[in-house]
Motif scaffolding. Structure first.
Motif, PDB file in Angstrom:
ATOM      1  N   ASN A  70      41.558  56.412  36.688  1.00  0.00           N
ATOM      2  CA  ASN A  70      41.065  56.173  38.044  1.00  0.00           C
ATOM      3  C   ASN A  70      41.205  57.386  38.960  1.00  0.00           C
ATOM      4  O   ASN A  70      41.015  57.290  40.170  1.00  0.00           O
ATOM      5  CB  ASN A  70      41.783  54.970  38.658  1.00  0.00           C
ATOM      6  CG  ASN A  70      41.226  53.660  38.129  1.00  0.00           C
ATOM      7  OD1 ASN A  70      40.013  53.466  38.085  1.00  0.00           O
ATOM      8  ND2 ASN A  70      42.104  52.771  37.696  1.00  0.00           N
ATOM      9  N   GLY A  71      41.555  58.549  38.387  1.00  0.00           N
ATOM     10  CA  GLY A  71      41.581  59.777  39.168  1.00  0.00           C
ATOM     11  C   GLY A  71      42.866  59.998  39.945  1.00  0.00           C
ATOM     12  O   GLY A  71      43.702  59.103  40.090  1.00  0.00           O
ATOM     13  N   THR A  72      42.997  61.232  40.466  1.00  0.00           N
ATOM     14  CA  THR A  72      44.192  61.647  41.200  1.00  0.00           C
ATOM     15  C   THR A  72      43.791  62.654  42.263  1.00  0.00           C
ATOM     16  O   THR A  72      43.100  63.635  41.956  1.00  0.00           O
ATOM     17  CB  THR A  72      45.221  62.327  40.269  1.00  0.00           C
ATOM     18  OG1 THR A  72      45.348  61.583  39.059  1.00  0.00           O
ATOM     19  CG2 THR A  72      46.577  62.468  40.938  1.00  0.00           C
ATOM     20  N   THR A  73      44.217  62.423  43.497  1.00  0.00           N
ATOM     21  CA  THR A  73      43.909  63.388  44.562  1.00  0.00           C
ATOM     22  C   THR A  73      45.131  63.808  45.365  1.00  0.00           C
ATOM     23  O   THR A  73      45.064  64.790  46.098  1.00  0.00           O
ATOM     24  CB  THR A  73      42.872  62.818  45.537  1.00  0.00           C
ATOM     25  OG1 THR A  73      43.367  61.606  46.101  1.00  0.00           O
ATOM     26  CG2 THR A  73      41.548  62.550  44.839  1.00  0.00           C
ATOM     27  N   ASP A  74      46.247  63.083  45.254  1.00  0.00           N
ATOM     28  CA  ASP A  74      47.428  63.395  46.057  1.00  0.00           C
ATOM     29  C   ASP A  74      48.333  64.348  45.290  1.00  0.00           C
ATOM     30  O   ASP A  74      49.039  63.941  44.358  1.00  0.00           O
ATOM     31  CB  ASP A  74      48.206  62.126  46.413  1.00  0.00           C
ATOM     32  CG  ASP A  74      47.446  61.236  47.379  1.00  0.00           C
ATOM     33  OD1 ASP A  74      46.544  61.764  48.053  1.00  0.00           O
ATOM     34  OD2 ASP A  74      47.753  60.039  47.471  1.00  0.00           O
ATOM     35  N   ASP A  91      46.334  52.266  38.918  1.00  0.00           N
ATOM     36  CA  ASP A  91      44.953  51.793  39.073  1.00  0.00           C
ATOM     37  C   ASP A  91      44.499  51.761  40.527  1.00  0.00           C
ATOM     38  O   ASP A  91      43.775  50.856  40.944  1.00  0.00           O
ATOM     39  CB  ASP A  91      44.792  50.403  38.452  1.00  0.00           C
ATOM     40  CG  ASP A  91      45.054  50.414  36.950  1.00  0.00           C
ATOM     41  OD1 ASP A  91      44.780  51.464  36.328  1.00  0.00           O
ATOM     42  OD2 ASP A  91      45.532  49.412  36.412  1.00  0.00           O
ATOM     43  N   GLY A  92      44.941  52.753  41.322  1.00  0.00           N
ATOM     44  CA  GLY A  92      44.464  52.862  42.685  1.00  0.00           C
ATOM     45  C   GLY A  92      45.175  51.993  43.694  1.00  0.00           C
ATOM     46  O   GLY A  92      44.705  51.866  44.831  1.00  0.00           O
ATOM     47  N   ASP A  93      46.322  51.400  43.351  1.00  0.00           N
ATOM     48  CA  ASP A  93      46.997  50.507  44.301  1.00  0.00           C
ATOM     49  C   ASP A  93      47.892  51.254  45.293  1.00  0.00           C
ATOM     50  O   ASP A  93      48.493  50.634  46.179  1.00  0.00           O
ATOM     51  CB  ASP A  93      47.797  49.426  43.577  1.00  0.00           C
ATOM     52  CG  ASP A  93      48.985  49.982  42.779  1.00  0.00           C
ATOM     53  OD1 ASP A  93      49.202  51.216  42.778  1.00  0.00           O
ATOM     54  OD2 ASP A  93      49.691  49.167  42.157  1.00  0.00           O
ATOM     55  N   GLY A 581      38.234  51.847  47.019  1.00  0.00           N
ATOM     56  CA  GLY A 581      37.207  52.792  46.610  1.00  0.00           C
ATOM     57  C   GLY A 581      37.503  53.332  45.225  1.00  0.00           C
ATOM     58  O   GLY A 581      38.476  52.948  44.575  1.00  0.00           O
ATOM     59  N   SER A 582      36.650  54.229  44.750  1.00  0.00           N
ATOM     60  CA  SER A 582      36.806  54.767  43.404  1.00  0.00           C
ATOM     61  C   SER A 582      36.692  56.285  43.414  1.00  0.00           C
ATOM     62  O   SER A 582      35.907  56.856  44.181  1.00  0.00           O
ATOM     63  CB  SER A 582      35.732  54.183  42.470  1.00  0.00           C
ATOM     64  OG  SER A 582      35.839  54.737  41.176  1.00  0.00           O
ATOM     65  N   ASP A 586      30.840  58.001  37.967  1.00  0.00           N
ATOM     66  CA  ASP A 586      29.941  56.981  37.415  1.00  0.00           C
ATOM     67  C   ASP A 586      30.085  55.657  38.159  1.00  0.00           C
ATOM     68  O   ASP A 586      29.099  54.960  38.402  1.00  0.00           O
ATOM     69  CB  ASP A 586      30.219  56.766  35.926  1.00  0.00           C
ATOM     70  CG  ASP A 586      29.561  57.826  35.047  1.00  0.00           C
ATOM     71  OD1 ASP A 586      28.590  58.454  35.513  1.00  0.00           O
ATOM     72  OD2 ASP A 586      30.019  58.021  33.908  1.00  0.00           O
ATOM     73  N   GLU A 587      31.304  55.308  38.493  1.00  0.00           N
ATOM     74  CA  GLU A 587      31.536  54.054  39.211  1.00  0.00           C
ATOM     75  C   GLU A 587      30.938  54.114  40.608  1.00  0.00           C
ATOM     76  O   GLU A 587      30.313  53.151  41.073  1.00  0.00           O
ATOM     77  CB  GLU A 587      33.039  53.768  39.284  1.00  0.00           C
ATOM     78  CG  GLU A 587      33.420  52.559  40.127  1.00  0.00           C
ATOM     79  CD  GLU A 587      32.807  51.259  39.614  1.00  0.00           C
ATOM     80  OE1 GLU A 587      32.395  50.442  40.456  1.00  0.00           O
ATOM     81  OE2 GLU A 587      32.731  51.079  38.378  1.00  0.00           O
ATOM     82  N   ARG A 588      31.102  55.239  41.272  1.00  0.00           N
ATOM     83  CA  ARG A 588      30.531  55.373  42.618  1.00  0.00           C
ATOM     84  C   ARG A 588      28.996  55.302  42.562  1.00  0.00           C
ATOM     85  O   ARG A 588      28.368  54.654  43.411  1.00  0.00           O
ATOM     86  CB  ARG A 588      30.983  56.705  43.244  1.00  0.00           C
ATOM     87  CG  ARG A 588      30.478  56.905  44.650  1.00  0.00           C
ATOM     88  CD  ARG A 588      31.090  55.917  45.612  1.00  0.00           C
ATOM     89  NE  ARG A 588      30.510  56.054  46.951  1.00  0.00           N
ATOM     90  CZ  ARG A 588      29.908  55.059  47.605  1.00  0.00           C
ATOM     91  NH1 ARG A 588      29.817  53.871  47.063  1.00  0.00           N
ATOM     92  NH2 ARG A 588      29.426  55.264  48.804  1.00  0.00           N
ATOM     93  N   ILE A 589      28.391  55.947  41.578  1.00  0.00           N
ATOM     94  CA  ILE A 589      26.939  55.887  41.429  1.00  0.00           C
ATOM     95  C   ILE A 589      26.490  54.456  41.154  1.00  0.00           C
ATOM     96  O   ILE A 589      25.486  53.976  41.712  1.00  0.00           O
ATOM     97  CB  ILE A 589      26.475  56.830  40.308  1.00  0.00           C
ATOM     98  CG1 ILE A 589      26.648  58.284  40.753  1.00  0.00           C
ATOM     99  CG2 ILE A 589      25.030  56.561  39.906  1.00  0.00           C
ATOM    100  CD1 ILE A 589      26.414  59.293  39.660  1.00  0.00           C
ATOM    101  N   LYS A 590      27.231  53.752  40.313  1.00  0.00           N
ATOM    102  CA  LYS A 590      26.904  52.358  40.030  1.00  0.00           C
ATOM    103  C   LYS A 590      26.903  51.532  41.309  1.00  0.00           C
ATOM    104  O   LYS A 590      26.002  50.711  41.540  1.00  0.00           O
ATOM    105  CB  LYS A 590      27.905  51.787  39.027  1.00  0.00           C
ATOM    106  CG  LYS A 590      27.649  50.322  38.687  1.00  0.00           C
ATOM    107  CD  LYS A 590      28.682  49.813  37.689  1.00  0.00           C
ATOM    108  CE  LYS A 590      28.423  48.340  37.351  1.00  0.00           C
ATOM    109  NZ  LYS A 590      29.429  47.819  36.389  1.00  0.00           N
ATOM    110  N   GLN A 591      27.911  51.753  42.160  1.00  0.00           N
ATOM    111  CA  GLN A 591      28.001  50.985  43.401  1.00  0.00           C
ATOM    112  C   GLN A 591      26.819  51.280  44.325  1.00  0.00           C
ATOM    113  O   GLN A 591      26.233  50.360  44.911  1.00  0.00           O
ATOM    114  CB  GLN A 591      29.323  51.293  44.097  1.00  0.00           C
ATOM    115  CG  GLN A 591      30.533  50.776  43.341  1.00  0.00           C
ATOM    116  CD  GLN A 591      31.843  51.198  43.984  1.00  0.00           C
ATOM    117  OE1 GLN A 591      31.894  51.513  45.158  1.00  0.00           O
ATOM    118  NE2 GLN A 591      32.915  51.197  43.207  1.00  0.00           N
ATOM    119  N   VAL A 592      26.451  52.545  44.449  1.00  0.00           N
ATOM    120  CA  VAL A 592      25.314  52.894  45.306  1.00  0.00           C
ATOM    121  C   VAL A 592      24.026  52.319  44.737  1.00  0.00           C
ATOM    122  O   VAL A 592      23.171  51.805  45.475  1.00  0.00           O
ATOM    123  CB  VAL A 592      25.217  54.425  45.475  1.00  0.00           C
ATOM    124  CG1 VAL A 592      23.937  54.804  46.220  1.00  0.00           C
ATOM    125  CG2 VAL A 592      26.435  54.952  46.219  1.00  0.00           C
TER     126      VAL A 592
END
Length: 606
Positions: A70-74, A91-93, A581-582, A586-592
């Motif tokens: 689910n990625g990492t930004t922090d 998982d983004g919690d 959010g994600s 691919d998940e973001r594109i799916k949502q849009v």
């Protein structure tokens, strides 16, 4: 269907521009190590998921640091450049622990053994890369701040309070710790305290006055010089954010009194001789250098648009992340070069933004408008409402609005009361009648859009994510005749249940906004909750939600959906395995794609 280099291709079909904007590799402004400036840390979506990357500027080598589904930004780079700290949640919690990894690579390790998982409340690292001040937030303990020496000993608690607080900065020599706190109970306006490593207080600064006139303070950073006790802070004493220098040892305050009309932030130049000033005004920004010796500003040339981050390097150059609504983001330098240019697919441009000012019930409202090149109204129009709520839309590149424009829609973004960047009074207007105030401003801009001939009144979409998703659901319930469709992402849908399930820091914000808890001011929560008006909704509604979301938790979304189902209302729901959010492309594109498809199927044809 085949996948090639991360690009979706169907029977040889060219990937549409809107999708390319999401897939094109992008990078954040690189953070660099104060004592090893050739070592940097940045975030990129190069693999299709946003992750942390280490960059050795001397060799040019770039290395992916984190790799999670689910990625990492922090992430934080230690001053010595030897360690990278990153926050590991599930998982983004947003609930987890800090881990660290050597800059050159190697196994991760738990950075501070002995601290249970929590929501993060700030992190400041000492020059050795192991000493750390860690802020934690939990429902049980409120906010606690701990000092870890990096010697294997147990971390020492140096601060605790039920209200929200956070780590601001650690002085260059490690002898002073600045924190922001809201012990007075107003989560929108922090006071400052400076502590010694043993938790004893060195100095306090509090601009809160009670009632409606509370002013906030923020930590911008200690002077980057050993033994220097100056702390750069932000204040709101003249109705907007401005910097001043506070010597925490003597108490002396040096007000820079910059003659700039908008909000001002700042950071130190590496030698402490000046400040890098970022000035934001009417949805755009510009850079200046403030010189302490000359006591004056020198403008730093940047293109028209938005600087979303800037940093001064040891050689005096400035690196900044810039974009406009038409031009994709790039990390640039005052030396004239592009600092980071990721390889591969390049993002297509979009259309410029137009400024609109509309008279509203609380004053002039600034809105940003994009429409397909050469298109004449009335057009199907998307009101894309920003989150926050203390945030604002700007003249910066955004793939979401650009996707709507590519499909023939006009897009209107409204900086309603509660938005930042238009002075303290505009931001602080958002209290007690929460949600209803913002919707009054959105309604005024809607009236303008229809009267001006831009928007087709029979084809109006209200949409947004997070707070924008909340306003979407509240809007289609309180203004049922105004909107044709509602598309809400990760929204607040049932305010009472959301309050009880959300993370502690957001509970504090809700108590500030609404004046108490649901038990103390039930009538305000009821008036501001989309669930109250669900039976009035006439527009088809689409909702997407992350099942691990700690900010807009899933249970309160399900409560709203159950009421829609009981009425037989036209609605669709998409649930996905992530948080607020994600970070997966691919998940973001799916949502849009799902949002565009919902609009295409449910919006009346012209």
């Amino acid at each position: 269907m085949t996948e090639s280099n991360g690009l979706r291709q169907t029977q040889g079909e060219q990937v549409p521009d809107w999708e390319k904007r999401f897939r094109a590799p992008r990078v954040s402004l690189p953070d660099w190590a104060e004592d090893a400036p050739d070592r940097s840390l940045f975030v990129s979506n190069a693999t299709g998921t946003y992750e942390l990357y280490a960059w050795d500027r001397s060799s040019g080598e770039q290395r992916q640091v984190t790799d999670r589904p689910n990625g990492t930004t922090d992430g934080v780079l230690a001053p010595d450049g030897d360690w990278i700290w990153w926050f590991d949640d599930k998982d983004g919690d947003e609930f987890g622990v800090w881990r660290r990894q050597p800059f050159a690579g190697g196994p991760d390790e738990e950075a501070v053994p002995g601290l249970d998982p929590s929501y993060p409340a700030g992190l400041a690292l000492g020059r050795d890369g192991r000493t750390a001040v860690i802020g934690r937030s939990t429902d049980e303990d409120g906010t606690t701040i701990h000092l870890a020496r990096g010697d294997g000993g147990a971390p020492a608690e140096i601060y605790r309070h039920r209200e929200s607080a956070g780590v601001g900065d650690l002085s260059h020599d490690g002898s002073l710790i600045a924190i922001e706190h809201t012990e007075h109970g107003d989560a929108m306006h922090s006071a400052l305290r400076v502590l010694r490593p043993d938790g004893s207080t060195v100095a306090e600064l509090d601009d809160t006055r009670g009632g409606e006139e509370e002013l906030g303070l923020e930590v911008l950073g200690f002077a980057p010089v050993d033994g220097d006790t100056r702390l750069l802070i932000g204040h709101q004493r003249r109705g907007r954010w401005e910097p001043l220098v506070w010597d925490v040892a003597t108490g002396e305050q040096t007000d820079l009194a910059l003659e700039l009309p908008g909000d001002v932030s700042a950071e130190w130049y590496p030698d402490g001789s000046g400040l890098l000033i970022v000035h934001g005004f009417e949805a755009r920004s510009e850079l200046f250098r403030y010189d302490f010796a000359e006591r004056g500003l020198t403008e730093i040339d940047t293109p028209a648009g938005t600087v979303s981050g800037a940093t001064a390097r040891p050689d005096g150059s400035v690196e900044y992340l810039w974009s406009s609504a038409a031009e994709p983001s790039a990390v640039r330098s005052t030396t004239g070069r592009v600092v980071l240019d990721p390889p591969g697919l390049k993002s297509p441009r979009s259309v410029p933004v137009e400024d609109v000012w509309v008279e509203g019930p609380g004053g002039r409202i600034h809105a940003l408008v994009q429409k397909p090149a050469g298109a004449a109204g009335p057009l199907p129009t998307v009101f894309d409402i920003h989150g926050g709520p203390t945030w604002h839309d700007s003249d910066s590149f955004a793939a979401g609005p650009a996707a709507w424009v590519d499909h023939g829609y006009a897009v209107v973004r409204v900086n309603y009361r509660g938005s930042t960047g238009y002075g303290r009074a505009w931001t602080d207007a958002l209290k007690h009648r929460v949600g209803l105030i913002e919707l009054e401003d959105i309604a005024a801009v809607r009236e303008w859009a229809v009267a001006s001939g831009l928007a087709d009144p029979e084809r109006l979409i209200l949409t947004g994510g997070s707070w924008g998703g909340y306003l979407t659901l509240l809007g289609i319930g309180t203004q049922p005749e105004a909107w044709t469709l509602g598309i809400a992402a990760v929204p607040v849908a049932d305010y009472v249940t959301a309050y009880h399930d959300e993370m502690e820091g957001l509970k504090a914000l809700d108590r500030t906004l609404l004046g108490g808890t649901p038990e103390e001011v039930p009538e305000r929560f009821e008036a501001s909750s989309p669930l109250t008006y669900v039976d009035e909704v006439k527009a088809p509604v689409y909702i997407s939600a992350g099942v691990n979301d700690p900010r807009c938790p899933i249970r309160q979304v399900e409560n709203y959906v159950e009421r829609l189902e009981a009425r037989g209302a036209v609605h669709e729901v998409y649930r996905y395995d992530a948080g607020h959010g994600s970070l997966v492309v691919d998940e973001r594109i799916k949502q849009v794609r799902l949002e565009l498809d919902f609009a295409s199927r449910n919006l009346p044809k012209p």
